[in-house]
Design a protein around this motif. Sequence first.
Motif, PDB file in Angstrom:
ATOM      1  N   ASP A 142       4.535  14.622  -0.682  1.00 10.22           N
ATOM      2  CA  ASP A 142       3.577  14.252   0.365  1.00 10.22           C
ATOM      3  C   ASP A 142       2.772  13.002   0.036  1.00 10.22           C
ATOM      4  N   HIS A 143       3.095  12.311  -1.049  1.00 11.66           N
ATOM      5  CA  HIS A 143       2.215  11.191  -1.404  1.00 11.66           C
ATOM      6  C   HIS A 143       2.295  10.038  -0.401  1.00 11.66           C
ATOM      7  N   GLY A 144       3.379   9.952   0.354  1.00 11.81           N
ATOM      8  CA  GLY A 144       3.432   8.947   1.411  1.00 11.81           C
ATOM      9  C   GLY A 144       2.467   9.271   2.543  1.00 11.81           C
ATOM     10  N   ARG A 145       2.450  10.546   2.959  1.00 11.70           N
ATOM     11  CA  ARG A 145       1.503  10.954   4.005  1.00 11.70           C
ATOM     12  C   ARG A 145       0.057  10.797   3.533  1.00 11.70           C
ATOM     13  N   ALA A 146      -0.211  11.156   2.275  1.00 10.69           N
ATOM     14  CA  ALA A 146      -1.555  10.956   1.727  1.00 10.69           C
ATOM     15  C   ALA A 146      -1.904   9.474   1.713  1.00 10.69           C
ATOM     16  N   GLY A 147      -0.922   8.647   1.379  1.00  7.23           N
ATOM     17  CA  GLY A 147      -1.145   7.213   1.343  1.00  7.23           C
ATOM     18  C   GLY A 147      -1.449   6.623   2.708  1.00  7.23           C
ATOM     19  N   ALA A 148      -0.778   7.152   3.734  1.00  8.99           N
ATOM     20  CA  ALA A 148      -1.037   6.662   5.095  1.00  8.99           C
ATOM     21  C   ALA A 148      -2.481   6.920   5.493  1.00  8.99           C
ATOM     22  N   ARG A 149      -2.985   8.065   5.110  1.00  5.00           N
ATOM     23  CA  ARG A 149      -4.374   8.409   5.448  1.00  5.00           C
ATOM     24  C   ARG A 149      -5.361   7.547   4.661  1.00  5.00           C
ATOM     25  N   LEU A 150      -5.016   7.209   3.429  1.00  4.93           N
ATOM     26  CA  LEU A 150      -5.876   6.347   2.625  1.00  4.93           C
ATOM     27  C   LEU A 150      -5.811   4.893   3.092  1.00  4.93           C
ATOM     28  N   CYS A 195       1.133   2.301   8.708  1.00  6.48           N
ATOM     29  CA  CYS A 195       0.864   3.637   8.175  1.00  6.48           C
ATOM     30  C   CYS A 195       2.069   4.557   8.314  1.00  6.48           C
ATOM     31  N   GLN A 196       2.817   4.416   9.392  1.00 11.41           N
ATOM     32  CA  GLN A 196       3.997   5.263   9.544  1.00 11.41           C
ATOM     33  C   GLN A 196       5.041   4.931   8.476  1.00 11.41           C
ATOM     34  N   GLY A 197       5.181   3.648   8.176  1.00 10.63           N
ATOM     35  CA  GLY A 197       6.102   3.264   7.105  1.00 10.63           C
ATOM     36  C   GLY A 197       5.689   3.838   5.768  1.00 10.63           C
ATOM     37  N   LEU A 223       0.804  -1.224   0.000  1.00  4.90           N
ATOM     38  CA  LEU A 223       0.000   0.000   0.000  1.00  4.90           C
ATOM     39  C   LEU A 223       0.837   1.275   0.000  1.00  4.90           C
ATOM     40  N   HIS A 224       2.155   1.140  -0.118  1.00  2.00           N
ATOM     41  CA  HIS A 224       3.007   2.320   0.094  1.00  2.00           C
ATOM     42  C   HIS A 224       2.728   3.450  -0.895  1.00  2.00           C
TER      43      HIS A 224
END
Length: 225
Positions: free
Chosen positions: A74-82, A101-103, A61-62
């Motif tokens: 920021d796509h990692g942070r957006a991905g964590a929220r998704l 999610c942190q990863g 899911l990264h």
Amino acid sequence: MISSFFEPARIALRDHLFSRPRTHAELLYRYEHSLRVAHIGRIVAEAEGLDADRLELACLLHDIGKFDATIAVDHGRAGARLARPILEGLGLEEDAIQEICQGIAMHVDGRWNYAPDSPDHPGHDLFAEGPSVLSRSVGDCDNVDRYSLLRIHGTMSWVGFSEKPAPAAINWIDGYLEVLDHERRYRCATDTAQRLWTEALDNHEWYFRGLVEMMRPADIDNIDV
């Protein structure tokens, strides 16, 4: 062995990515890249005694937020929220969700919380504490695939390598070798990932140095033909 969580997470990833307004080629690359990174994640986790199901899911899911951030970093942070509601729907414990999610959040630039001036800042920190080895390993696995042999083909197609005359092609390779040298400074969270990372860079360097030697006889002034 793939976990029972993998298939529903894979479907969620596929459905989300292919709903984004991008070309089919872009979406297919991102989806297949995610599957490859998940495979690398399981290899690293099993070799290092980490939770293989967690790292596999995090790697799968990264990039789910790849096309959902205002700025690419920021796509990692957006991905964590998704990813969070997907993981909650799978019935994972909160500590597993946090670690995964942190990863995902930090895999792009090592930052797990949004920068204060980010246009997508939610008004609060996503994580209060620093990352585990498993969380740090998501970015490692992503990097290994970014420098896979498959990526050589994609990179050369992207820069139009086959259309470059020999002097320009050699000049491009020289620049790429400098990038590889810089990448060697990166240090992975585990010995296994570091070995895979070093092997990937070695393979790229071997290929491009050999390619330069093959092109040397044509490294003369360009002429119009």
